[in-house]
Design a protein around this motif. Structure first.
Motif, PDB file in Angstrom:
ATOM      1  N   UNK A  21       0.829  -1.201   0.000  1.00  0.00           N
ATOM      2  CA  UNK A  21       0.000   0.000   0.000  1.00  0.00           C
ATOM      3  C   UNK A  21       0.870   1.259   0.000  1.00  0.00           C
ATOM      4  N   UNK A  22       1.876   1.303   0.869  1.00  0.00           N
ATOM      5  CA  UNK A  22       2.764   2.473   0.946  1.00  0.00           C
ATOM      6  C   UNK A  22       3.505   2.687  -0.374  1.00  0.00           C
ATOM      7  N   UNK A  23       4.009   1.592  -0.942  1.00  0.00           N
ATOM      8  CA  UNK A  23       4.746   1.678  -2.195  1.00  0.00           C
ATOM      9  C   UNK A  23       3.841   2.168  -3.331  1.00  0.00           C
ATOM     10  N   UNK A  24       2.652   1.617  -3.423  1.00  0.00           N
ATOM     11  CA  UNK A  24       1.711   2.025  -4.479  1.00  0.00           C
ATOM     12  C   UNK A  24       1.311   3.488  -4.299  1.00  0.00           C
ATOM     13  N   UNK A  25       1.042   3.896  -3.082  1.00  0.00           N
ATOM     14  CA  UNK A  25       0.667   5.295  -2.826  1.00  0.00           C
ATOM     15  C   UNK A  25       1.800   6.245  -3.194  1.00  0.00           C
ATOM     16  N   UNK A  41      -9.941  -8.306   2.987  1.00  0.00           N
ATOM     17  CA  UNK A  41     -10.433  -8.920   1.752  1.00  0.00           C
ATOM     18  C   UNK A  41     -11.954  -8.898   1.791  1.00  0.00           C
ATOM     19  N   UNK A  42     -12.546  -8.337   0.745  1.00  0.00           N
ATOM     20  CA  UNK A  42     -14.002  -8.313   0.623  1.00  0.00           C
ATOM     21  C   UNK A  42     -14.397  -9.050  -0.647  1.00  0.00           C
ATOM     22  N   UNK A  66     -11.759   4.967  -9.498  1.00  0.00           N
ATOM     23  CA  UNK A  66     -10.678   5.794  -8.950  1.00  0.00           C
ATOM     24  C   UNK A  66     -10.125   5.254  -7.633  1.00  0.00           C
ATOM     25  N   UNK A  67     -10.136   3.931  -7.496  1.00  0.00           N
ATOM     26  CA  UNK A  67      -9.566   3.261  -6.324  1.00  0.00           C
ATOM     27  C   UNK A  67      -8.641   2.157  -6.811  1.00  0.00           C
ATOM     28  N   UNK A  68      -7.564   1.919  -6.075  1.00  0.00           N
ATOM     29  CA  UNK A  68      -6.614   0.863  -6.403  1.00  0.00           C
ATOM     30  C   UNK A  68      -6.891  -0.341  -5.507  1.00  0.00           C
ATOM     31  N   UNK A  69      -6.991  -1.519  -6.131  1.00  0.00           N
ATOM     32  CA  UNK A  69      -7.281  -2.759  -5.418  1.00  0.00           C
ATOM     33  C   UNK A  69      -6.220  -3.805  -5.716  1.00  0.00           C
ATOM     34  N   UNK A  86      -8.949  -3.184  -0.956  1.00  0.00           N
ATOM     35  CA  UNK A  86      -8.828  -1.796  -1.392  1.00  0.00           C
ATOM     36  C   UNK A  86      -7.587  -1.200  -0.745  1.00  0.00           C
ATOM     37  N   UNK A  87      -6.673  -0.675  -1.565  1.00  0.00           N
ATOM     38  CA  UNK A  87      -5.425  -0.105  -1.059  1.00  0.00           C
ATOM     39  C   UNK A  87      -5.506   1.404  -0.878  1.00  0.00           C
TER      40      UNK A  87
END
Length: 148
Positions: A21-25, A41-42, A66-69, A86-87
């Motif tokens: 998550x940190x890396x992607x952000x 996980x959903x 507009x969300x990264x998963x 969801x990240x």
């Protein structure tokens, strides 16, 4: 408030997904990413804490609304299905090249992703959640530890 069923990662895997998550952000910083919590996980197929999960394998990243998963391949009650973690959500995604960004995220997080072979053990939780414009309020109502 809505009640949902989800899978919470074990602490060791949560650390790795949080690194993803940190890396992607960081790579999406020009689009003002807002990290999502809780990282869980959903899946539409996950209905109750008594469901039997026999597979939970992370696959690839994808954008939706507009969300990264992070896509999770699941088997719930002997039925193959998909889940997602969801990240982050992007506050400014007007000029985003989704395919190019996905390739870059995939390439730069390969080492971390390779450490997550499957999600196990995990907690199946029943949680209550309410989404607001600037955040999310959530509360765990019931939970059960499981492993694959």
């Amino acid at each position: 408030m809505k009640t949902k069923t989800a899978l919470f990662l074990n602490p060791n895997q949560l650390i790795l997904v949080r690194e993803l998550q940190k890396s992607a952000c960081a790579m999406l910083s020009e689009f003002s990413p807002v990290p999502t919590l809780p990282l869980c996980v959903e899946s539409a197929e996950l209905q109750s804490i008594s469901d039997k999960i026999t597979k939970a394998v992370p696959k690839e990243f994808f954008f939706e609304n507009e969300r990264l998963f992070l896509l999770i391949e699941l088997e719930i009650n002997r039925k193959q299905c998909d889940g997602k973690i969801e990240l982050c959500r992007l506050l400014s995604a007007k000029k985003i090249n989704k395919e190019e960004n996905l390739r870059e995220i995939h390439k730069n997080t390969e080492e971390i992703r390779s450490k997550i072979k499957k999600i196990s053990p995990f907690r199946i939780v029943e949680l209550e959640r309410e989404e607001f414009e600037n955040g999310l309020k959530w509360c765990v109502l019931n939970e059960k530890w499981e492993k694959i």
